[in-house]
Design a protein around this motif. Structure first.
Motif, PDB file in Angstrom:
ATOM      1  N   ASP A 164       5.239   9.232  -4.968  1.00  0.00           N
ATOM      2  CA  ASP A 164       6.648   9.637  -4.630  1.00  0.00           C
ATOM      3  C   ASP A 164       6.919   8.805  -4.273  1.00  0.00           C
ATOM      4  O   ASP A 164       8.489   8.391  -3.453  1.00  0.00           O
ATOM      5  CB  ASP A 164       6.271  10.903  -3.559  1.00  0.00           C
ATOM      6  N   LEU A 165       6.552   8.211  -3.455  1.00  0.00           N
ATOM      7  CA  LEU A 165       7.824   6.210  -2.581  1.00  0.00           C
ATOM      8  C   LEU A 165       7.744   5.362  -3.576  1.00  0.00           C
ATOM      9  O   LEU A 165       8.393   4.848  -3.369  1.00  0.00           O
ATOM     10  CB  LEU A 165       6.143   6.035  -1.858  1.00  0.00           C
ATOM     11  N   GLY A 166       7.618   5.723  -5.160  1.00  0.00           N
ATOM     12  CA  GLY A 166       8.142   5.559  -5.899  1.00  0.00           C
ATOM     13  C   GLY A 166       7.276   3.641  -6.142  1.00  0.00           C
ATOM     14  O   GLY A 166       8.067   2.577  -6.212  1.00  0.00           O
ATOM     15  N   ILE A 167       6.358   3.382  -5.154  1.00  0.00           N
ATOM     16  CA  ILE A 167       5.763   2.059  -5.598  1.00  0.00           C
ATOM     17  C   ILE A 167       4.409   2.071  -6.233  1.00  0.00           C
ATOM     18  O   ILE A 167       4.109   1.050  -7.255  1.00  0.00           O
ATOM     19  CB  ILE A 167       5.435   1.747  -3.931  1.00  0.00           C
ATOM     20  N   LEU A 168       4.406   3.358  -7.092  1.00  0.00           N
ATOM     21  CA  LEU A 168       3.748   2.813  -8.395  1.00  0.00           C
ATOM     22  C   LEU A 168       4.098   2.147  -9.471  1.00  0.00           C
ATOM     23  O   LEU A 168       4.983   1.173  -9.822  1.00  0.00           O
ATOM     24  CB  LEU A 168       3.266   4.789  -9.269  1.00  0.00           C
ATOM     25  N   ASN A 169       2.583   1.184  -9.880  1.00  0.00           N
ATOM     26  CA  ASN A 169       2.838   0.444 -10.737  1.00  0.00           C
ATOM     27  C   ASN A 169       3.385  -0.832 -10.258  1.00  0.00           C
ATOM     28  O   ASN A 169       4.498  -1.540 -10.845  1.00  0.00           O
ATOM     29  CB  ASN A 169       3.253   0.658 -12.084  1.00  0.00           C
ATOM     30  N   SER A 170       3.058  -1.592  -8.734  1.00  0.00           N
ATOM     31  CA  SER A 170       3.949  -2.642  -8.614  1.00  0.00           C
ATOM     32  C   SER A 170       3.237  -3.329  -7.823  1.00  0.00           C
ATOM     33  O   SER A 170       2.257  -2.681  -7.880  1.00  0.00           O
ATOM     34  CB  SER A 170       5.002  -2.556  -8.165  1.00  0.00           C
ATOM     35  N   MET A 171       3.261  -4.264  -7.212  1.00  0.00           N
ATOM     36  CA  MET A 171       2.415  -5.025  -6.143  1.00  0.00           C
ATOM     37  C   MET A 171       2.091  -4.136  -5.053  1.00  0.00           C
ATOM     38  O   MET A 171       0.673  -4.389  -4.157  1.00  0.00           O
ATOM     39  CB  MET A 171       2.696  -6.325  -5.464  1.00  0.00           C
ATOM     40  N   TRP A 172       2.684  -3.742  -4.477  1.00  0.00           N
ATOM     41  CA  TRP A 172       3.189  -2.342  -3.632  1.00  0.00           C
ATOM     42  C   TRP A 172       1.920  -1.870  -3.032  1.00  0.00           C
ATOM     43  O   TRP A 172       1.672  -1.348  -2.089  1.00  0.00           O
ATOM     44  CB  TRP A 172       3.864  -2.317  -2.770  1.00  0.00           C
ATOM     45  N   ALA A 173       1.960  -1.135  -4.576  1.00  0.00           N
ATOM     46  CA  ALA A 173       1.194  -0.499  -4.087  1.00  0.00           C
ATOM     47  C   ALA A 173      -0.659  -0.024  -4.093  1.00  0.00           C
ATOM     48  O   ALA A 173      -1.373  -0.201  -4.012  1.00  0.00           O
ATOM     49  CB  ALA A 173       0.907   1.168  -5.994  1.00  0.00           C
ATOM     50  N   ILE A 174      -0.336  -1.772  -4.281  1.00  0.00           N
ATOM     51  CA  ILE A 174      -1.869  -2.705  -4.498  1.00  0.00           C
ATOM     52  C   ILE A 174      -2.636  -2.902  -2.328  1.00  0.00           C
ATOM     53  O   ILE A 174      -3.547  -2.623  -2.214  1.00  0.00           O
ATOM     54  CB  ILE A 174      -2.186  -3.100  -5.275  1.00  0.00           C
ATOM     55  N   VAL A 175      -1.401  -3.182  -1.993  1.00  0.00           N
ATOM     56  CA  VAL A 175      -1.891  -4.115  -1.099  1.00  0.00           C
ATOM     57  C   VAL A 175      -0.697  -3.447   0.280  1.00  0.00           C
ATOM     58  O   VAL A 175      -1.856  -3.336   1.592  1.00  0.00           O
ATOM     59  CB  VAL A 175      -0.439  -5.454  -0.692  1.00  0.00           C
ATOM     60  N   LEU A 176       0.017  -2.404  -0.069  1.00  0.00           N
ATOM     61  CA  LEU A 176       0.051  -1.593   1.424  1.00  0.00           C
ATOM     62  C   LEU A 176      -0.577  -0.824   1.569  1.00  0.00           C
ATOM     63  O   LEU A 176      -0.979  -0.394   2.935  1.00  0.00           O
ATOM     64  CB  LEU A 176       1.850  -1.069   0.836  1.00  0.00           C
ATOM     65  N   PRO A 177      -1.211   0.451   0.811  1.00  0.00           N
ATOM     66  CA  PRO A 177      -1.559   1.492   1.492  1.00  0.00           C
ATOM     67  C   PRO A 177      -2.868   1.477   2.097  1.00  0.00           C
ATOM     68  O   PRO A 177      -3.111   1.845   3.513  1.00  0.00           O
ATOM     69  CB  PRO A 177      -2.102   2.499  -0.055  1.00  0.00           C
ATOM     70  N   GLY A 178      -3.646   0.267   1.810  1.00  0.00           N
ATOM     71  CA  GLY A 178      -4.850  -0.171   2.317  1.00  0.00           C
ATOM     72  C   GLY A 178      -4.631  -0.948   3.410  1.00  0.00           C
ATOM     73  O   GLY A 178      -5.036  -1.859   4.166  1.00  0.00           O
ATOM     74  N   GLY A 179      -3.314  -1.428   3.669  1.00  0.00           N
ATOM     75  CA  GLY A 179      -2.433  -2.271   5.408  1.00  0.00           C
ATOM     76  C   GLY A 179      -3.238  -2.555   6.490  1.00  0.00           C
ATOM     77  O   GLY A 179      -3.377  -3.668   6.469  1.00  0.00           O
TER      78      GLY A 179
END
Lengths: 306, 304
Positions: A145-160
């Motif tokens: 829903d945040l619209g960051i699926l399939n981008s680098m941000w999906a990998i680095v932001l949630p576990g920030g």
């Protein structure tokens, strides 16, 4: 000089009683056994990766490389997907680790201040997320829903913000940086923010090294977020490609058309796998001696107060 | 007002520091907890988390009536308890042995090597195990052939061997690293205790049992409480990466099943998958709270 040393050793030897000798003997044998169990697989993998395809498929490699060759490595580096995956993993590791360090330090600093009102509540607010989570699917839905699926941000932001590392940093600040420093800085009219940037960060090098090591290893080896959140082949990190090649046995033969080359390639497959293991693991093992002097200290600091 | 000013306004910079982390945790940790309510709804793509119709406990009833449910639960419990029983005492024993070992140089080398597997990814370790135990081209497979003269059976094709491979692979990977915390705790043991015991004629082994071990006992208890709270978190990565059609009867655990229900089988059944995950989280949290209270009663050491 040597004479003194030998006397020293003798003096030491005399000290051990016979029951102690048995105990040390058994301990020594156990540790040697464990050493072999830890070291043998690692040595074998490295040796096999430097051997020829024929030697590995014939089972000739026991401890050292047989028919030394770099063919496995040349195949690994010729594979287009491995190179792009390597680059992606480096990107995710560097960006992810920088985000981790920044978030961990700006969280740990205020929470280390005894004069912060609501500190206990805030601490509980952060620590509770270690004990309970909403689960895999709501987490996935959020990122979608945040619209960051399939981008680098999906990998680095949630576990920030890894809470465990935050606790280590907070304990370090509380136990290793003297309170007097803050008091004297405050008397000189230093603001809380200025204190953080000019005094605290330069003194926290040891704990920043620990956080960097832990975070970088975590990002380098992470597999699950990429499995869930990425579908674009060009974004896949190394661990996903490793799974395909090492575990699912998918070696791309479509590019090889010559039948002789196919046979050679099949023979090479195992060497390629061993070489790939070395290539995928070497960078993270290389930073390890540099950070080693810090991490035992880091774990120790973190263990003082869970 | 003055008090408020003194307590909060003068510290505004500290609260500003916390703004980003608090928002981050609210979004990425607390919002998914609210999202877990879809376990009680029938998730509808268009209606989303907040407007899908309520179905009460239907998803949980479906879970408990699932034929495969007991199998998945028992697989998870088996791996969880086996990991705990094999993986928990060994780092303590290793730390005690290392601490008592008198040759410093050897000790250092050993420690360095024992930490290494921790830095290798699970994907690599699983791949390495498969490669090394491969009957034809693996190091262990070769050794087996040299000793017995016949090909080693393929251990990855057997469902019954799966728990053993899973647990001992994990022990290999975590043993050295998990021992650090105990080694750190042992380094703070008062050397005078050892000297006094030595004067009284206690052997090194006796001193391990009566000085070293009791002094790290509080650390052991804390680690046990933490381990109990994590018990149902059987490593998704390890189980998923080692799964194949031949061992699936033993290797399907709750987390891998959630992944498949939610993400793999046709159109993901998000509500059902969330219900399974929530069931797991609640068991975990309850266990942690229970063990925490228990250890507080028995040993006086507790997490909160």
């Amino acid at each position: 000089m040597t004479k003194v040393k030998s006397i020293d050793i003798k003096a030491k030897k005399i000290k051990y009683s016979s029951s102690d000798k048995i105990f040390y003997g058994i301990t020594g044998i156990l540790l040697c056994l464990l050493f072999v169990i830890f070291a043998y697989p690692l040595i074998y993998v490295v040796s096999a990766s430097f051997s020829s395809g024929a030697a590995v498929s014939a089972g000739l490699v026991v401890l050292w490389p047989v028919d030394f060759s770099l063919e496995g490595y040349s195949h690994v580096f010729a594979h287009h997907l491995i190179l792009s995956a390597y680059w992606n993993t480096i990107r995710y590791t560097v960006v992810g680790t920088l985000i981790n360090i920044a978030l961990v330090m700006i969280t740990a600093y205020p929470l280390s201040r005894a004069d912060l009102k609501g500190r206990n509540f805030l601490m509980l607010f952060f620590v509770f997320t270690m004990l309970f989570s909403g689960g895999m699917i709501p987490w996935f839905l959020l990122i979608r829903d945040l619209g960051i699926l399939n981008s680098m941000w999906a990998i680095v932001l949630p576990g920030g913000l890894p809470i465990f590392l935050m606790i280590i940093a907070r304990t370090f600040i509380q136990s290793s940086i003297p309170h007097e420093l803050l008091e004297s800085a405050q008397i000189d009219g230093c603001s809380d923010a200025r204190y953080f940037f000019s005094c605290l960060l330069p003194l926290s090098k040891a704990v920043i090294a620990v956080i960097t090591l832990f975070a970088a290893v975590g990002h380098w080896n992470s597999f699950f977020p990429a499995l869930m959140l990425l579908t674009d082949r060009g974004l896949m990190p190394l661990q996903i490609i490793l799974r395909e090649i090492l575990i699912l046995n998918q070696i791309d033969m479509s590019m090889v058309t010559d039948p002789e080359a196919v046979i050679a390639m099949l023979q090479m497959a195992d060497v390629i796998r061993y070489a790939l293991i070395v290539v995928a693991t070497a960078p993270i093992l290389m930073i390890y001696p540099f950070a080693q002097k810090y991490f035992v200290k880091g774990v120790m600091v973190g263990s003082l107060k869970g | 007002m003055n008090k408020f000013r003194k307590n909060y306004l003068s510290k505004w910079q500290l609260y500003l520091f916390l703004l980003i982390p608090v928002v981050h945790v609210l979004i990425f940790a607390y919002y998914p907890m609210l999202g877990a309510q879809i376990a009680f709804r029938r998730y509808d793509l268009l209606a989303g988390i907040w407007y899908s119709p309520w179905v009460g406990w239907a998803n949980f009833e479906r879970l408990f009536n699932l034929p495969i449910f007991t199998q998945i639960l028992s697989n998870t419990l088996l791996l969880a308890f086996y990991s705990l029983i094999a993986g928990f005492p060994l780092p303590i024993i290793l730390a005690l042995l290392l601490n008592a070992f008198p040759f410093l140089r050897l000790k250092k080398t050993f420690q360095t090597v024992s930490y290494m597997p921790h830095f290798i990814s699970i994907a690599v370790v699983v791949g390495m195990t498969m490669q090394l135990f491969s009957p034809r081209v693996g190091g262990v497979g070769n050794l087996y052939f040299m000793l017995t003269g016949e090909l080693m059976p393929n251990i990855f094709a057997s469902a019954n061997l799966f728990p053993h491979i899973f647990v001992w692979q994990q022990v290999w990977q975590t043993l050295g690293w998990s021992s650090i915390i105990y080694i750190a705790a042992l380094s703070s043991v008062d050397p005078e205790l050892h000297e006094a015991a030595q004067l009284d004629g206690a052997s090194r082994f006796k001193r391990v049992l009566h000085i070293d071990y009791p002094s790290i006992l509080p650390t052991v208890v804390i680690m046990l409480v933490l381990a109990a709270g994590q018990i149902m978190n059987v490593s998704f990565d390890r189980a998923f990466l080692m799964q194949n059609p031949l061992n699936i009867a033993r290797s399907e655990v709750i987390s891998t099943y959630v992944y498949k229900v939610g993400m793999v089988f046709g159109i993901g059944d998000f509500s059902f998958a969330t219900a399974i995950g929530l069931f797991n989280s609640v068991i975990n949290f309850t266990l942690l709270a229970f063990v925490n209270v228990l250890s507080g009663k028995i040993s006086g050491t507790r997490l909160w």
